[in-house]
Design an enzyme around this catalytic site. Structure first.
Site, mmCIF file in Angstrom:
data_model
loop_
_atom_site.group_PDB
_atom_site.id
_atom_site.type_symbol
_atom_site.label_atom_id
_atom_site.label_comp_id
_atom_site.label_asym_id
_atom_site.label_seq_id
_atom_site.Cartn_x
_atom_site.Cartn_y
_atom_site.Cartn_z
ATOM 1 N N THR A 30 0.813 -1.224 0.000
ATOM 2 C CA THR A 30 0.000 0.000 0.000
ATOM 3 C C THR A 30 0.839 1.264 0.000
ATOM 4 O OG1 THR A 30 -0.116 0.037 2.421
ATOM 5 C CG2 THR A 30 -1.845 -1.188 1.246
ATOM 6 N N CYS A 34 2.687 2.901 9.340
ATOM 7 C CA CYS A 34 1.805 2.938 10.508
ATOM 8 C C CYS A 34 2.617 2.824 11.790
ATOM 9 C CB CYS A 34 0.821 1.758 10.480
ATOM 10 S SG CYS A 34 -0.210 1.654 9.000
ATOM 11 N N CYS A 38 -1.567 0.261 15.185
ATOM 12 C CA CYS A 38 -2.600 0.643 14.203
ATOM 13 C C CYS A 38 -3.785 -0.316 14.277
ATOM 14 C CB CYS A 38 -2.008 0.634 12.796
ATOM 15 S SG CYS A 38 -3.176 1.191 11.526
ATOM 16 N N ARG A 63 3.622 6.919 2.803
ATOM 17 C CA ARG A 63 2.740 7.971 3.307
ATOM 18 C C ARG A 63 2.179 7.575 4.663
ATOM 19 N NH1 ARG A 63 0.649 6.734 -1.600
ATOM 20 N NH2 ARG A 63 -1.311 6.090 -0.646
ATOM 21 N N CYS A 68 -4.135 5.610 12.058
ATOM 22 C CA CYS A 68 -3.365 5.621 13.306
ATOM 23 C C CYS A 68 -2.475 6.846 13.465
ATOM 24 C CB CYS A 68 -2.524 4.353 13.425
ATOM 25 S SG CYS A 68 -1.138 4.249 12.264
ATOM 26 N N ASP A 438 20.259 13.127 49.582
ATOM 27 C CA ASP A 438 18.984 13.819 49.777
ATOM 28 C C ASP A 438 18.312 13.313 51.049
ATOM 29 O OD1 ASP A 438 16.624 15.428 48.427
ATOM 30 O OD2 ASP A 438 15.781 13.531 49.141
#
Length: 488
Positions: A30, A34, A38, A63, A68, A438
């Site tokens: 695709t 992601c 996702c 891209r 997500c 401390d």
């Protein structure tokens, strides 16, 4: 981690949100990338490839997923738990250095050549400093598109793009949508307040907000910080102007409202708020290590996910650490408030009671030492610190080398191990900083049956490394923690 294919595939198939930001999944069929969690049906393992950064995915031609939104993942915890060149470079890039000063400015800050920095970033992240800064600009643009009604031209330049065309092309390349299409996808219920940006700051669960916001509220300097209506609010000194941040803890995010005098400061403001709240930490890794100690395990199980409350301004914290030496929290706040009133820059806050920015080192270096209501020895400590911060001989920033800076601080008059490690822990972000002297840590140790002398406690704490700063938070959470005591 992205090179461990089997582990990455398991994380994706189980939609494990703990790994969001650690790596990104790119789907070969695709051409979309992601985050591991996702919600879509996971692709076949042979169709997955993994990258260490969103910038590397974008550079490879993938891209961002519209479901997500991987570009909004929490940042990798690697950059906050390491002090090497790559980690320091990543912290500077997140702080907007490349946009303001270019790659040569980034290299100058780190003391390396541009070629060395590019080579190391490419080797570890699959993207150079320009690509990493471009990914950050794209995310800033998306935030402005979705949370404001500003014209696209103003958004382009506020996000750091040099031209409208570059802005349009980058948004299309990264999100597969034009800027206008991104704005049209905004929920119709979105309420836009002029001059104010509202956004969500993600984090890795669990997150225990008690010590985080409790400490910030308890030590808040009047005029600079306040706790109001369930939110911690403070003023921000930023590269191009100033701002006000309002941060409210929610179950799965931190609600953030930002008012900025210059929108170009948006990515820097977000980065500093995230850093102050330690939101890029990996609480599972931290707590798993601390649970190996049978004394700490019940405390971790009772309230997991404690973070280290940090700062938005390293120099400011160093000054406040000196003001708080051997006095109560109330006295330290009083000292700081006097400096703020006398030397801070006024700001307007119509939504609350914030009045000033914390004074700059330059303004504090110019004050009359006799006007300081503190013992002479601490006055010398204070004036030496601000003088070195003002002239640049001492620099405290996200790119600071932790070991070298410790050496510089210890050389200053009046700086003991406690003050130096407090600055290392809360200002520089060293996750392994430890405070064996401390009073609160020693009282907690004694109550829990741990060694209470500094040397013996340090030896016992070797098992907590590299997360001793987080162990301090769990020790401070005991009833014996005197938050009002800050030794030297």
């Amino acid at each position: 981690m992205h090179t461990d294919t089997e582990r990455c595939v398991r994380a994706v198939q189980s939609r494990d949100a703990r790994f969001d930001g650690w790596f990104f999944t790119a789907v070969l069929t695709t051409r979309i990338y992601c985050r591991p969690s996702c919600p879509v049906v996971p692709p076949k393992p042979e169709n997955m490839t993994f990258y260490p950064s969103a910038a590397a995915c974008q550079q490879a031609g993938f891209r961002a997923c519209k479901r997500c939104r991987p570009d909004t993942s929490p940042g990798s915890p690697e950059w906050n738990q390491r002090a090497d060149l790559v980690a320091r470079a990543m912290r500077l890039i997140a702080d907007g250095t490349v946009d303001r000063e270019g790659v040569p400015g980034l290299a100058a800050r780190l003391g390396y050549s541009t070629r060395q920095i590019e080579r190391q970033l490419l080797a570890e992240l699959g993207a150079g400093p320009l690509a990493l800064a471009r990914a950050q600009r794209a995310q800033t643009a998306r935030l402005l598109i979705e949370t404001t009604a500003l014209p696209m031209a103003e958004i382009a330049f506020a996000a750091g793009f040099s031209s409208i065309r570059t802005f349009n092309d980058t948004v299309r390349d990264v999100f597969a949508l034009s800027p206008t299409e991104l704005r049209n996808r905004r929920p119709k219920t979105t309420v836009l307040t002029p001059g104010t940006l509202t956004l969500r700051l993600p984090f890795r669960a669990p997150l225990n907000p008690d010590n985080l916001f409790g400490h910030l509220a308890a030590t808040a300097v009047p005029g600079v910080e306040e706790w109001r209506a369930g939110a911690y609010r403070r003023t921000l000194r930023l590269p191009y102007g100033h701002g006000i941040a309002s941060l409210t803890p929610k179950s799965d995010h931190i609600a953030c409202r930002l008012t900025l005098s210059d929108l170009r400061d948006l990515p820097v403001a977000i980065s500093r708020c995230r850093r102050m709240l330690d939101l890029d930490a990996d609480p599972v890794a931290v707590d798993d290590q601390l649970r190996t100690d049978p004394v700490l395990a019940p405390m971790v199980d009772k309230a997991p996910g404690r973070r280290v409350p940090r700062t938005v301004d390293e120099a400011e914290f160093a000054v406040r650490a000196v003001l708080g030496q051997q006095v109560s929290t109330a006295a330290a706040r009083t000292h700081a408030a006097r400096l703020v009133t006398a030397h801070g820059e006024p700001v307007d806050d119509p939504e609350g009671g914030l009045t000033h920015l914390f004074p700059s080192a330059e303004s504090l270096a110019a004050l009359d030492p006799e006007s300081l209501a503190m013992p002479r020895t601490r006055r010398r400590t204070f004036t030496t610190l601000v003088a070195q911060l003002a002239d640049g001989s001492l620099h405290l920033g996200v790119e600071s080398d932790w070991a070298e800076t410790r050496v510089q601080l210890l050389a200053l008059p009046g700086f003991g191990p406690w003050t130096v490690d407090a600055i290392a822990m809360r200002a520089l972000g060293d996750p392994d900083a430890f405070l064996p002297t401390d009073l609160g840590v020693r009282r907690a140790a004694q109550e829990l049956g741990l060694p209470s002398t500094p040397a013996a406690l340090t030896a016992r704490a070797a098992a907590w490394r590299p997360w001793r700063a987080y162990a301090v938070q769990y020790l401070w959470a005991t009833d014996s923690h005197p938050i009002n005591f800050l030794p030297a």
